[in-house]
Design an enzyme around this catalytic site. Structure first.
Site, PDB file in Angstrom:
ATOM      1  N   GLU A 142     -10.438   7.441   3.553  1.00  0.00           N
ATOM      2  CA  GLU A 142     -10.997   6.276   4.252  1.00  0.00           C
ATOM      3  C   GLU A 142      -9.715   5.177   4.806  1.00  0.00           C
ATOM      4  O   GLU A 142      -9.708   4.967   4.283  1.00  0.00           O
ATOM      5  CB  GLU A 142     -12.160   5.665   4.047  1.00  0.00           C
ATOM      6  CG  GLU A 142     -12.380   4.997   2.560  1.00  0.00           C
ATOM      7  CD  GLU A 142     -11.526   5.272   1.405  1.00  0.00           C
ATOM      8  OE1 GLU A 142     -11.452   6.285   1.631  1.00  0.00           O
ATOM      9  OE2 GLU A 142     -10.138   4.461   0.662  1.00  0.00           O
ATOM     10  N   LYS A 194       0.625  -1.304  -0.228  1.00  0.00           N
ATOM     11  CA  LYS A 194       0.262   0.039  -0.403  1.00  0.00           C
ATOM     12  C   LYS A 194       0.905   1.448   0.109  1.00  0.00           C
ATOM     13  O   LYS A 194       0.068   2.082  -1.227  1.00  0.00           O
ATOM     14  CB  LYS A 194      -0.844  -0.054   1.413  1.00  0.00           C
ATOM     15  CG  LYS A 194      -2.178  -0.579   1.192  1.00  0.00           C
ATOM     16  CD  LYS A 194      -3.268  -0.468   1.751  1.00  0.00           C
ATOM     17  CE  LYS A 194      -4.427  -1.234   1.196  1.00  0.00           C
ATOM     18  NZ  LYS A 194      -4.342  -2.803   2.011  1.00  0.00           N
ATOM     19  N   SER A 223       1.681  -9.876  -0.843  1.00  0.00           N
ATOM     20  CA  SER A 223       1.670  -8.542  -0.629  1.00  0.00           C
ATOM     21  C   SER A 223       1.851  -7.525   0.287  1.00  0.00           C
ATOM     22  O   SER A 223       2.035  -6.616   1.154  1.00  0.00           O
ATOM     23  CB  SER A 223      -0.899  -7.912  -1.417  1.00  0.00           C
ATOM     24  OG  SER A 223      -0.712  -8.671  -0.652  1.00  0.00           O
TER      25      SER A 223
END
Ligand SMILES: *Cc1c(COP(=O)(O)O)cnc(C)c1O
Length: 400
Positions: A117, A95, A382
């Site tokens: 968010e 991310k 990930s």
């Protein structure tokens, strides 16, 4: 000669075939256009590219390595299994790739504050990290239910200096958090930047996030060639919104390589038990974009579930919907049980504790590997699983 895929898609309106676009009120449309125009300009700017490169190398720790999982490969006796180690990124997941990019874009646009968010808190932590790096304010909207459930990430965000805004209406989870964050953003679009958490939302977000995540695929292709002398036969990644999958797929999209997205089957294939939007969804608009989504009988976003909170989203990035319906990508499903098994397999066989999200992609590789001797599978790992250990041990023990 045909343009490379990434230059062709999306079109100028943000469409991947019929998927994508921007279905938003006038006020948001104007703000999105501003971000799009700025991105088109800034992304070509030498200073911007140079600074992003430097951040990736010195701060994030890129390039992340590819690791040949030799123990798993031997144990399963078939295809070679390779891992792209996005778990080794600073903050422990892919991310940060798009959060640092979005924050740098915000800085070039003269913004002072980042708003977003978060569901499980992973995106919130990554964005709070980026905000700290750039000395920007950061405001994260999070449902009250998630604030209680994901306490450690709330603590992290606050330590990093972000303001966490509890969302107290509706189901008090991710969907309401998106509405709340957008509302806050629209109060001051001049000084703030909305920084979305995946390849979702109205144009230009699916494109911007994909472009920032494409570094994963670019690195992986080069590394894999250097390591093995050839390309992988199969590249696979878990799909929630789809950012880590689009990142690694981007590197191989013009190659004769199978690309397989892995969706969470949760507890089963009944309505409400899973979050497999590509597999079971139908066309529909949510959060400002057209894609394949899971709907209830009245056409509203359906309740979804997965043991991996980063994967339970009732829609999916429009580019995935396009690539899948075009036949360029394939989709597989992995349920909770298979994902948890893979979580322990990778931990005990290779000494790598994966995120439960990433465990879905690992599980798929373990499932197909025995039948594919002589082939090579590249899995996008990930994120790391430290965030999940308390939950896993409480529910499943320590694995056999
Ligand atoms: C958030 C998250 C995901 C799911 O998001 P995508 O946009 O589908 O990549 C997957 N893995 C990890 C580790 C995450 O934190």
């Amino acid at each position: 000669m045909q343009k490379p895929y990434l230059k062709q898609f999306p079109d100028t309106e943000g469409y991947f075939g019929k998927f994508g676009g921007s279905f938003v009120p006038e006020a948001i449309a104007k703000a999105m256009e501003e971000i799009n125009n700025a991105y088109d300009l800034i992304a070509q700017n030498g200073d911007f590219i140079g600074e992003l490169r430097k951040i990736r190398k010195d701060y994030q720790g890129r390039p992340t390595p590819i690791y040949f999982a030799h123990n798993l490969t031997n144990k399963y006796g078939g295809a070679g299994i390779y891992l792209k180690r996005e778990d080794l990124n600073h903050t422990g997941a892919h991310k940060l790739n798009h959060c640092m990019g979005e924050a740098l874009l915000a800085k070039f646009m003269g913004k002072k504050k980042l708003i977003a968010e978060t569901g499980a808190g992973q995106h919130g932590v990554a964005l709070a990290t980026a905000a700290a790096y750039f000395g920007m304010e950061c405001e994260i909207h999070m449902g009250e239910v998630d604030i209680i459930k994901e306490h450690p990430n709330v603590v992290r965000m606050k330590i990093l200096g972000a303001k966490v805004i509890p969302v107290t209406f509706g189901a008090k989870t991710l969907k309401e958090a998106v509405d709340s964050a957008f509302e806050a953003y629209l109060k001051d679009p001049i000084n703030t930047m909305y920084a979305i958490g995946s390849v979702v939302g109205p144009h230009p977000f699916p494109k911007i996030v994909r472009d920032f995540q494409a570094i994963v695929g670019v690195e992986a292709r080069e590394q894999f060639l250097e390591m093995t002398g050839e390309l992988p036969d199969i590249v696979t990644a878990c799909v929630g919104g789809g950012s880590n999958a689009m990142g690694i797929f981007s590197g191989f999209i013009d190659d004769a390589v199978d690309l397989v997205g892995v969706e969470p089957l949760g507890l089963g294939n009944k309505f409400g038990e899973h979050a497999a939007s590509l597999t079971y969804g139908s066309e529909g608009v949510m959060h400002g974009f057209n894609s394949l989504m899971l709907k209830d009988s009245s056409g509203e976003p359906a309740p979804v579930y997965s043991v991996a909170s980063g994967l339970d989203y009732p829609s999916v990035g429009p580019e995935h919907a396009y690539l899948y319906t075009q036949g360029r990508t394939q989709v597989a499903t992995i349920d909770d049980k298979e994902a948890i098994q893979a979580f322990f397999e990778l931990s005990k066989c290779e000494g790598i504790i994966p995120a439960i999200e990433s465990s879905h992609a690992v599980a798929y590789a373990l499932k197909i590997a025995p039948k594919l001797k002589g082939k090579k599978i590249l899995v996008n790992l990930s994120g790391r699983g430290d965030k999940d250990i308390d939950f896993v041990v409480k529910k499943y023990g320590y694995g056999e």
